[in-house]
Design a protein around this motif. Structure first.
Motif, PDB file in Angstrom:
ATOM      1  N   THR A 276      -3.978   7.533  -1.741  1.00  0.00           N
ATOM      2  CA  THR A 276      -3.715   6.545  -2.828  1.00  0.00           C
ATOM      3  C   THR A 276      -3.888   7.293  -4.016  1.00  0.00           C
ATOM      4  O   THR A 276      -4.814   8.309  -4.275  1.00  0.00           O
ATOM      5  CB  THR A 276      -4.513   5.302  -2.574  1.00  0.00           C
ATOM      6  OG1 THR A 276      -5.841   5.756  -2.682  1.00  0.00           O
ATOM      7  CG2 THR A 276      -4.296   4.696  -1.158  1.00  0.00           C
ATOM      8  N   THR A 278      -4.465   6.105  -8.667  1.00  0.00           N
ATOM      9  CA  THR A 278      -4.612   4.927  -9.659  1.00  0.00           C
ATOM     10  C   THR A 278      -3.841   5.427 -10.748  1.00  0.00           C
ATOM     11  O   THR A 278      -3.550   6.623 -11.229  1.00  0.00           O
ATOM     12  CB  THR A 278      -5.947   5.422 -10.169  1.00  0.00           C
ATOM     13  OG1 THR A 278      -7.054   4.892  -8.918  1.00  0.00           O
ATOM     14  CG2 THR A 278      -6.344   4.299 -11.237  1.00  0.00           C
ATOM     15  N   LEU A 329      -4.230   0.349 -11.740  1.00  0.00           N
ATOM     16  CA  LEU A 329      -3.433  -0.175 -10.802  1.00  0.00           C
ATOM     17  C   LEU A 329      -3.390   0.924  -9.744  1.00  0.00           C
ATOM     18  O   LEU A 329      -3.254   2.176 -10.076  1.00  0.00           O
ATOM     19  CB  LEU A 329      -1.808  -0.623 -11.143  1.00  0.00           C
ATOM     20  CG  LEU A 329      -1.099  -1.021 -10.162  1.00  0.00           C
ATOM     21  CD1 LEU A 329      -1.656  -2.725  -9.796  1.00  0.00           C
ATOM     22  CD2 LEU A 329       0.313  -1.296 -10.625  1.00  0.00           C
ATOM     23  N   THR A 330      -3.785   0.517  -8.522  1.00  0.00           N
ATOM     24  CA  THR A 330      -3.709   1.445  -7.247  1.00  0.00           C
ATOM     25  C   THR A 330      -2.399   1.313  -6.633  1.00  0.00           C
ATOM     26  O   THR A 330      -1.534   0.431  -6.403  1.00  0.00           O
ATOM     27  CB  THR A 330      -4.683   0.791  -6.203  1.00  0.00           C
ATOM     28  OG1 THR A 330      -6.055   0.901  -6.905  1.00  0.00           O
ATOM     29  CG2 THR A 330      -4.594   1.987  -4.852  1.00  0.00           C
ATOM     30  N   ALA A 331      -1.794   2.701  -6.487  1.00  0.00           N
ATOM     31  CA  ALA A 331      -0.598   3.052  -5.814  1.00  0.00           C
ATOM     32  C   ALA A 331      -0.763   3.524  -4.376  1.00  0.00           C
ATOM     33  O   ALA A 331      -1.840   4.355  -4.496  1.00  0.00           O
ATOM     34  CB  ALA A 331       0.372   3.656  -6.835  1.00  0.00           C
ATOM     35  N   GLN A 371       3.545   3.940  -4.593  1.00  0.00           N
ATOM     36  CA  GLN A 371       3.943   2.907  -5.447  1.00  0.00           C
ATOM     37  C   GLN A 371       2.782   1.494  -5.200  1.00  0.00           C
ATOM     38  O   GLN A 371       2.239   1.558  -4.194  1.00  0.00           O
ATOM     39  CB  GLN A 371       5.330   2.264  -4.714  1.00  0.00           C
ATOM     40  CG  GLN A 371       6.315   3.215  -4.851  1.00  0.00           C
ATOM     41  CD  GLN A 371       6.993   3.291  -6.184  1.00  0.00           C
ATOM     42  OE1 GLN A 371       6.827   2.606  -7.050  1.00  0.00           O
ATOM     43  NE2 GLN A 371       7.938   4.247  -6.512  1.00  0.00           N
ATOM     44  N   PRO A 372       3.024   0.783  -6.203  1.00  0.00           N
ATOM     45  CA  PRO A 372       2.053  -0.465  -6.120  1.00  0.00           C
ATOM     46  C   PRO A 372       2.587  -1.242  -5.022  1.00  0.00           C
ATOM     47  O   PRO A 372       3.683  -1.521  -4.628  1.00  0.00           O
ATOM     48  CB  PRO A 372       2.358  -1.213  -7.244  1.00  0.00           C
ATOM     49  CG  PRO A 372       2.709  -0.419  -8.261  1.00  0.00           C
ATOM     50  CD  PRO A 372       3.597   0.653  -7.767  1.00  0.00           C
ATOM     51  N   LEU A 424       3.014  -8.192 -13.043  1.00  0.00           N
ATOM     52  CA  LEU A 424       3.469  -7.216 -12.118  1.00  0.00           C
ATOM     53  C   LEU A 424       4.579  -7.764 -11.235  1.00  0.00           C
ATOM     54  O   LEU A 424       5.734  -7.026 -10.951  1.00  0.00           O
ATOM     55  CB  LEU A 424       2.442  -6.777 -11.461  1.00  0.00           C
ATOM     56  CG  LEU A 424       2.602  -5.098 -10.618  1.00  0.00           C
ATOM     57  CD1 LEU A 424       2.983  -4.211 -11.577  1.00  0.00           C
ATOM     58  CD2 LEU A 424       1.352  -4.839  -9.801  1.00  0.00           C
TER      59      LEU A 424
END
Length: 483
Positions: A276, A278, A329-331, A371-372, A424
């Motif tokens: 993952t 950020t 935001l984590t993707a 991607q988110p 979002l």
């Protein structure tokens, strides 16, 4: 049969020359052909392999053919090479009536002179050859067949072609396995194999684990040609199931909630099994800019979007504004093209997710980017909207209830409700709706009102919100001056 698939030779380029005029006419008529509406200006051979010995009653050839066409009207950037397609070509002196739908044409010259050629996936014996090649882990010219040794593949399973495919083709073997053959082939790691393998390693039960796969190794590059997975017997397609419930006037809320939980389980497993990242300020800003650029390009192609541009731009401007806040935001890896048609409900009520290829029109590298997770959520929310508008009497309230239930189910597993980040979620829904507008305008004009209704709703909400914020700011300024 195993002898036929282990002593094969690569064919001469003369084969394609003899097939060229037939393929130019046949390819654009196939559902999975991506270049509809543009002239085929040439074909070039990438690979040709003989899978059944020539000279018999039945010949079988595996071709990778590059199709050259003028660029699409809205294509920007440098010109790209033509799309490469995977073809399974059968040859017979004459076709039996059962194979009439598979006809490509009659060859007048070259290695197959006086033969009738056809799409071999419609035929039992060629389909058996593919399964046997996977079962025996065959190596045939540039083709590599492999499988998970822990899963048994029984021989002589009766094949049948799935005739409702869109961008690819699938063959079911004895209601035990399903082989998905990718029609448009690109070199590199394909998420349609990569992600199910990762999910299998994590023990995620929501995705059938790959049993076997087909690869091509050419010029030092590997391309995924097909994936064999267990067939979910008695499963209902999510799209068809939703339409049936709509037609009966029944609620779909419980199914939507369960589907939300299934989606969340897949997301958690992907985050555990693959890296993952950020997304910081710069990445979020680039995300918003990309959505805005796609909007402007879409408005040039579909003029009906232009009256709604202020509200749509406001949606993406809010996302860009979010990039200035200290809210990283984590993707992660996601499905990439999630909708009701990519979901199966088994006879025991469990949901499975399938088809992890992503949007085939996008470059492979882009499809593999983290991607988110809300991107998948937005795709499913848009799918509920499509279903509601596909009913004989459209029912927007049905879609609203499904959307709420799906998000609630997702939150039950992850602890995070997608609606808790409305900026979002709305941005991704809007981006998806804009994509749908372009797609429908180009391919299915009768469906254009469905995404246009969403565009109007999303734009109006964003415009009203922006005006309210402006009025509030103006009121605050007046109060401050009065004080």
């Amino acid at each position: 049969m195993s002898e036929a698939v282990t002593h094969s030779a690569t064919t001469s380029p003369a084969l394609l020359a003899s097939l060229d005029p037939l393929l130019r006419d046949w390819l654009p008529r196939q559902r999975w052909f991506a270049g509809k509406g543009r002239q085929v200006t040439g074909l070039s051979l990438v690979s040709a392999t003989e899978l059944l010995p020539s000279g018999g009653q039945l010949g079988l050839y595996h071709l990778l053919v590059r199709v050259h066409q003028p660029p699409a009207p809205d294509q920007s950037g440098p010109a790209r090479a033509g799309d490469c397609y995977q073809l399974l070509i059968g040859s017979r002196e004459a076709l039996p009536p059962r194979l009439a739908p598979a006809l490509i044409g009659h060859v007048s010259e070259g290695p197959l002179a006086n033969q009738t050629v056809y799409d071999a996936l419609y035929d039992t014996r060629p389909a058996e050859v593919l399964l046997e090649a996977v079962r025996s882990r065959a190596r045939i010219g540039a083709l590599r067949f492999d499988r998970d040794p822990r899963q048994e593949i029984r021989p002589h399973l009766v094949p049948r072609l799935v005739t409702t495919e869109q961008s690819n083709s699938s063959v079911i073997y004895g209601d035990t396995f399903i082989l998905k053959l990718l029609r448009r082939v690109v070199p590199g790691v394909n998420p349609d194999l990569e992600l199910p393998l990762a999910l299998a390693r994590e023990g995620c039960p929501r995705v059938p684990p790959p049993t076997g796969w087909m690869l091509a190794e050419l010029s030092g590059q590997t391309s995924v040609l097909g994936v064999l997975q267990p067939f979910v017997q008695g499963a209902a397609d999510g799209w068809e199931l939703a339409l049936r419930e709509l037609a009966k006037g029944e609620s779909f809320d419980e199914e939507a909630r369960a589907l939300g939980r299934a989606t969340a389980e897949v997301h958690l497993a992907l985050a555990a099994g693959l890296p993952t990242v950020t997304l910081g300020h710069a990445q979020l800003r680039a995300l918003a800019d990309g959505m805005t650029e796609r909007l402007e390009a879409a408005a040039r192609v579909v003029p009906a979007l232009r009256p709604h541009l202020p509200g749509l731009r406001a949606t993406f401007a809010k996302l860009a504004e979010r990039a200035t806040q200290d809210r990283p935001l984590t993707a992660q890896r996601v499905h990439g093209d999630l909708h009701l048609g990519q979901c199966l409900r088994s006879a025991d009520g469990q949901w499975s997710l399938i088809d992890f290829e992503g949007e085939p029109a996008k470059p492979l590298a882009e499809r593999r980017l983290p991607q988110p997770p809300v991107r998948d959520v937005a795709g499913m929310l848009r799918s509920f909207d499509y279903a509601a508008h596909s009913a004989s009497v459209p029912d927007p309230d049905w879609a609203t209830a499904c959307r709420a239930a799906y998000c609630a189910g997702y939150a039950e597993v992850t602890g995070l409700d997608p609606r808790a980040d409305p900026v979002l979620l709305r941005a991704y829904e809007t981006d998806k709706a804009v994509y749908e507008v372009v797609y429908e305008a180009r391919h299915r004009p009768d469906w254009l009102p469905v995404p246009m209704a969403a565009v109007q709703r999303l734009a109006a909400a964003a415009q009203a919100e922006a005006e309210a914020e402006t009025d509030a700011a103006a009121g605050a300024g007046t109060t401050g001056r009065a004080g």
